[in-house]
Design an enzyme around this catalytic site. Structure first.
Site, PDB file in Angstrom:
ATOM      1  NE  ARG A 136      -0.781   2.553   3.056  1.00  0.00           N
ATOM      2  CZ  ARG A 136      -0.724   3.232   4.214  1.00  0.00           C
ATOM      3  NH1 ARG A 136      -1.785   3.308   4.980  1.00  0.00           N
ATOM      4  NH2 ARG A 136       0.395   3.808   4.608  1.00  0.00           N
ATOM      5  CG  HIS A 200      -5.072  11.531  13.142  1.00  0.00           C
ATOM      6  ND1 HIS A 200      -4.473  11.239  14.332  1.00  0.00           N
ATOM      7  CD2 HIS A 200      -4.410  10.819  12.192  1.00  0.00           C
ATOM      8  CE1 HIS A 200      -3.475  10.403  14.111  1.00  0.00           C
ATOM      9  NE2 HIS A 200      -3.413  10.129  12.817  1.00  0.00           N
ATOM     10  CG  HIS A 294     -36.653   8.571  26.664  1.00  0.00           C
ATOM     11  ND1 HIS A 294     -35.620   8.544  25.754  1.00  0.00           N
ATOM     12  CD2 HIS A 294     -37.202   9.795  26.570  1.00  0.00           C
ATOM     13  CE1 HIS A 294     -35.547   9.722  25.143  1.00  0.00           C
ATOM     14  NE2 HIS A 294     -36.488  10.500  25.621  1.00  0.00           N
TER      15      HIS A 294
END
Ligand code: HCA
Ligand code: CU
Length: 402
Positions: A136, A200, A294
């Site tokens: 690569r 990153h 919820h």
């Protein structure tokens, strides 16, 4: 469709080793590699053998495990690095060289022409030595590089026919999803090669950018466990898994998902690093439901408020009850779990008591259970209760019911 055939290049043992508190022993690297392999990552990238004698020995030790995952190492664009990499017996070599003005000036001092010459020299050297090795080539700091420089380098490398894969790297974490999509799409179109994305997380887009890369046709994504790496790291393995799972669970069906919490726990331990409370999937609050609205819906059908089923990761959901936002459905569910038979009107009364007490401080699970047992008549009401003595005017159950 790239989502159906992408591979993870797990770089905890390379990028991850660049994290501030990471220094893995050989035994620890073996433990991490074996668990990643069991999880099912396709490739494991390891620190360059040039870094230190131990690093070289560790690459060999992990290659010798004979894992299913292909073992890669990561080197500078230099013949001497390539030679040492080949000597370890790795399956693949990832070569990188900076192409941004910043890195061209301060890292290696090469011009674009010299970068191309160095790349072709090292790549052909590796191919001659070991034709079968997976090769690569990546540009470092791709997103701050001049587009014309970047394309010159990539096209020269692609035209040489020497590599299996090209990599793009958001080295300083500034790429956006749309910019990532554009660059990857352009490379897929121009070269037809497999494309790897390394992103990153400095501006919190590492998972989004990795996803955009896949949407654009990238075939390989770099991750690390918990996202560790230089500064605040790269695309976290768990984050990428969560992202893909919520697009389509089938995309991640090839991985042994219940191992993910163990992987996060392992790196947390080895790097002395707490798992953040809001970490995807393994954060302490990832599957806690709190508000009454919820809780009611989740108890009826968890998919109402859960895009991710904790069962798939060997985890459990939790319904928080002892707070002022609680609802009687959650309280009823807890009573049923304790095997208590209490009618709905009484459960509603108990709920009012919980809310009122929780205005002072949240109640623990033990306190809730005691209150429910007391209500069901299992604990004589006048035995000492685990609650602190109630202040005047505060609701008690009997007061509420009266
Ligand atoms: C680094 C190098 C790298 C390389 C990525 C890659 C980066 O700066 O440590 O080889 O694709 O972020 O650019 O991790
Ligand atoms: Cu990096």
């Amino acid at each position: 469709m790239p989502f159906d055939r992408f591979a993870i290049i797990e770089s905890t043992l390379r990028e991850g080793e660049q994290f501030s508190t990471a220094t893995f022993t050989t035994a620890q690297k073996i433990e991490v590699a074996a668990m990643l392999d069991a999880f099912g990552v396709e490739m494991i990238e390891m620190t360059s053998p040039v870094a230190s004698p131990q690093s070289a020995a560790d690459v060999r030790a992990v290659v010798d495990l004979g894992l299913n995952a292909r073992i890669l190492t990561h080197i500078r664009c230099k013949r001497e690095d390539a030679l040492q990499a080949l000597e370890t017996g790795v399956h693949g070599i990832d070569i990188v060289i900076g192409t941004s003005p910043q890195l061209m000036q301060h890292s290696h001092g090469k011009s674009v022409r010299e970068i191309i010459d160095a790349a072709l020299d090292v790549l052909s050297f590796v191919r001659e030595q070991q034709p079968g090795v997976i090769l690569r080539f990546s540009t470092e700091d791709s997103f701050r590089s001049k587009e014309s420089d970047l394309l010159r380098v990539y096209l020269a490398v692609a035209d040489s026919g020497l590599v299996d894969r090209l990599g793009v790297a958001d080295t300083v974490g500034i790429a956006t999803p749309s910019r990532t999509f554009e660059l990857v799409h352009q490379l897929v179109r121009l070269t037809g090669l497999d494309i790897e994305f390394h992103g990153h997380n400095d501006s919190c887009c590492a998972v989004a950018n990795a996803t955009a890369a896949l949407e654009a046709g990238a075939t390989h994504i770099d991750t690390t466990i918990l996202g560790i790496g230089e500064r605040n790291g790269i695309t976290p393995l768990g984050g990428l898994i969560a992202r893909l799972y919520t697009l389509n669970r089938d995309y991640v069906a090839k991985y042994d998902l219940p191992l993910l919490p163990q992987l996060d726990a392992l790196i947390s331990r080895l790097c002395d690093l707490p798992i953040p409370f809001n970490n995807t999937i393994t954060g302490s609050s990832a599957f806690i439901h709190k508000a009454g609205i919820h809780a009611k819906a989740v108890l009826a059908d968890p998919s109402t408020y859960e895009a991710i089923n904790p069962d798939d990761f060997g985890l459990m959901r939790e319904i928080a009850i002892g707070h002022r936002l609680t609802g009687w459905n959650a309280v009823r569910d807890r009573a049923a779990a304790l095997g208590l038979s209490i009618d709905d009107a009484t459960i509603q009364d108990v709920t009012r008591v919980i809310k009122s007490r929780a205005d002072e401080r949240p109640l623990t699970g033990v306190e809730i259970d005691a209150l429910l047992r007391e209500t069901a008549g299992i604990t004589p009401p006048h035995l000492p209760t685990p609650f602190p003595s109630r202040g005047e005017g505060e609701n008690t159950l009997s007061e509420v019911r009266a």
